[in-house]
Design a protein around this motif. Structure first.
Motif, short mmCIF file in Angstrom:
data_model
loop_
_atom_site.label_atom_id
_atom_site.label_comp_id
_atom_site.label_asym_id
_atom_site.label_seq_id
_atom_site.Cartn_x
_atom_site.Cartn_y
_atom_site.Cartn_z
N ALA A 79 0.83 -1.21 0.00
CA ALA A 79 0.00 0.00 0.00
C ALA A 79 0.86 1.25 0.00
N GLY A 80 1.92 1.26 0.81
CA GLY A 80 2.79 2.42 0.87
C GLY A 80 3.51 2.67 -0.44
N SER A 81 4.02 1.62 -1.05
CA SER A 81 4.71 1.77 -2.33
C SER A 81 3.76 2.24 -3.42
N ASP A 212 5.75 -2.30 -9.25
CA ASP A 212 6.52 -3.53 -9.11
C ASP A 212 5.55 -4.68 -8.80
N LEU A 213 4.88 -5.18 -9.84
CA LEU A 213 3.87 -6.21 -9.64
C LEU A 213 4.50 -7.53 -9.19
N VAL A 214 5.65 -7.86 -9.75
CA VAL A 214 6.33 -9.10 -9.35
C VAL A 214 6.71 -9.04 -7.88
N GLY A 215 7.29 -7.91 -7.46
CA GLY A 215 7.66 -7.76 -6.06
C GLY A 215 6.45 -7.83 -5.15
N GLY A 254 12.80 -14.85 -3.18
CA GLY A 254 12.54 -14.32 -4.52
C GLY A 254 12.24 -12.83 -4.49
N PHE A 255 11.55 -12.37 -3.45
CA PHE A 255 11.27 -10.94 -3.32
C PHE A 255 12.57 -10.14 -3.17
N VAL A 256 13.47 -10.63 -2.33
CA VAL A 256 14.75 -9.94 -2.13
C VAL A 256 15.52 -9.83 -3.45
N VAL A 257 15.56 -10.93 -4.19
CA VAL A 257 16.25 -10.90 -5.48
C VAL A 257 15.60 -9.90 -6.43
N SER A 258 14.26 -9.86 -6.44
CA SER A 258 13.57 -8.94 -7.33
C SER A 258 13.85 -7.49 -6.96
N GLN A 259 14.04 -7.21 -5.68
CA GLN A 259 14.32 -5.84 -5.26
C GLN A 259 15.75 -5.42 -5.60
N LEU A 260 16.66 -6.38 -5.56
CA LEU A 260 18.06 -6.08 -5.88
C LEU A 260 18.31 -5.95 -7.37
N ARG A 261 17.54 -6.65 -8.17
CA ARG A 261 17.80 -6.69 -9.61
C ARG A 261 16.75 -5.98 -10.45
N GLY A 262 15.60 -5.67 -9.88
CA GLY A 262 14.54 -5.04 -10.65
C GLY A 262 14.86 -3.59 -10.99
N ARG A 263 14.30 -3.13 -12.09
CA ARG A 263 14.53 -1.75 -12.52
C ARG A 263 13.75 -0.76 -11.68
N PHE A 264 12.55 -1.13 -11.27
CA PHE A 264 11.70 -0.25 -10.45
C PHE A 264 11.26 -1.02 -9.20
N PRO A 265 12.17 -1.29 -8.27
CA PRO A 265 11.83 -2.10 -7.10
C PRO A 265 10.84 -1.39 -6.19
N MET A 266 10.05 -2.18 -5.49
CA MET A 266 9.10 -1.64 -4.54
C MET A 266 9.82 -0.92 -3.40
#
Length: 474
Positions: A79-81, A212-215, A254-266
């Protein structure tokens, strides 16, 4: 360049949109927190009667008590993001609407599964209001004194809500009207949604960052799995608990990896390089795993070991929650005298002392023996709640205040869910005699007090990693 464009967009929006008065904004956001906490703590006041009215099994009663915290924990960060990127007023109003729907479902429920679903929905809606409230107030004020007042009243609203929930449900339960509080909560949620829509300007949307839908999916799935595992562990369903734990580990990794490698992380990874930000969230964890965990178990202990009714137990718990509401208001001038980090460290240290005062109960002990500890812990918790609200906003960039609030409250409620499970398991005993129950309480009071004191030590240590400029700002 993107941050400058976002800032320019925000300034332009503020220049063309009428601002709410600071007082009106503070009233609406504080009221939303108060109402959310009423709903959160309400079942503590009439859990046995609620279980009988719905025909709930022991496992279902566990879910009745846990379901709203699950909804909160899994939704706050998302919600915050989303609010920072798409507009805080939009998320606040939507949250109030969802909260209203959840309350109606609770009010009309006749079986446990429907009531639990309503509580989950209430938690999701409350997350939308809690994550965005302080950020919305920040859009109508720039004065440091007003920001400090916002944090103080937010902490006060939280304490009053936690204090009032068990009393509200307990009083209506005496009249056999357990569903009436949920109709009142629904009406309050609808009123808040209408007021916020006409009161607050919309914050600028960040068009340069995709959601960041995946995150969001990975985080939600991971937290749901973890909290399900905790609830099942409390019911001694070890297979389900182990499966939930395994799923939680995989999805959260998987969430941690997505935040480290994603272009627009949550969650922006650079935030975790700020010592004051990490310290604030460590304090939130210590608060959840310490005082909130023990106080969440306190009504059960007072009813089973000390023979109080649910309403009487809720009234005793008010010594803690009510005093926390009072102190949160009284410390609103602290911002001009001490840093946010110091406020958190002192709040945790004195709260820890208060929890340790609750131990050492013997078979001849009366409720009066708990009064000093409850008052000390309560007064310090008010300082702590106001400090957490202050630092949730102060330790993130202005355009990410909803995310900061979401992260801090996620840390608090997730730690509380873990903490109350540990407390319940350690304090529970197959023996029903009073001596065993008192011994269990003494053990968990020492444990939660020690955890809280450890948090008090860790906060200044972690905050020391911040640059002098960051420490002065917070």
């Amino acid at each position: 360049m993107v941050n400058r464009l976002n800032s320019d967009a925000h300034v332009a929006l503020a220049a063309t949109t009428p601002r709410a008065s600071f007082g009106a904004a503070l009233v609406v956001t504080s009221l939303s927190t108060f109402v959310a906490m009423l709903a959160y703590s309400g079942p503590l006041g009439n859990a046995p009667a609620l279980g009988r009215a719905l025909g709930a099994s022991p496992g279902a009663q566990t879910w009745i008590l846990s379901s709203m915290s699950v909804g909160l924990a899994v939704s706050l960060l998302t919600a915050g993001s989303f609010a920072d990127r798409n507009g805080r007023r939009r998320v606040f109003v939507a949250g109030a609407g969802v909260f209203t729907a959840g309350s109606v479902i609770c009010a009309v429920a006749t079986v446990p599964v429907v009531f639990v679903a309503g509580r989950l929905i209430e938690g999701v809606g409350a997350a939308g209001m809690i994550a965005t409230g302080l950020g919305l107030v920040a859009t109508v004020t720039k004065a440091p004194a007003q920001r400090s007042r916002s944090a103080a009243w937010w902490g006060t609203a939280m304490g009053l809500g936690i204090a009032g929930g068990p009393l509200l449900t307990g009083i209506f339960d005496l009249a056999g009207a357990w569903s009436t509080p949920y109709w009142l909560l629904a009406a309050a949620g609808a009123g808040i949604a209408v007021a916020a829509r006409g009161l607050f300007p919309e914050t600028a949307a960040d068009r340069y960052r995709r959601p960041d839908l995946v995150g969001a999916v990975l985080l939600t799935a991971g937290l749901v799995a973890l909290l399900v595992a905790l609830v099942e562990a409390r019911q001694s369903h070890l297979t389900a608990a182990l499966v939930g734990t395994a799923l939680a580990v995989c999805t959260l990794a998987g969430f941690v990896v997505s935040q480290l490698r994603g272009r627009f992380p949550m969650v922006d990874p650079p935030l975790f390089r700020r010592g004051d930000f990490v310290a604030a969230n460590a304090a939130a964890v210590a608060t959840g795993a310490g005082v909130i965990a023990l106080m969440s178990f306190a009504c059960t202990f007072l009813a089973t070991a000390m023979g109080l009714t649910s309403l009487q137990a809720g009234a005793v718990l008010t010594l803690w929650s009510g005093s926390s509401a009072v102190s949160a208001v009284l410390v609103r001038g602290l911002a001009a005298r001490v840093t946010g980090t110091a406020q958190l460290a002192v709040g945790l240290a004195v709260t820890g002392i208060g929890l340790l005062l609750l131990t050492g109960l013997e078979e001849t002990a009366t409720v009066g023996r708990l009064v000093p500890g409850l008052l000390v812990a309560g007064l310090a918790t008010g300082v702590l709640n106001a400090g957490l609200a202050r630092q949730a906003v102060a330790t993130v960039p202005p355009e990410r205040t909803a995310l900061g609030t979401g992260i801090t409250n996620t840390a608090r409620y997730l730690a509380a869910s873990i903490g109350v499970t540990v407390v319940s398991v350690l304090a529970a005993s197959p023996k029903a005699d009073t001596a065993t129950q008192l011994a269990g309480w003494n053990h968990v009071a020492v444990l939660t007090g020690a955890l809280t004191l450890a948090g008090a030590v860790s906060v200044p240590t972690l905050a020391a990693r911040s640059s002098p400029r960051e420490r002065n700002a917070s």
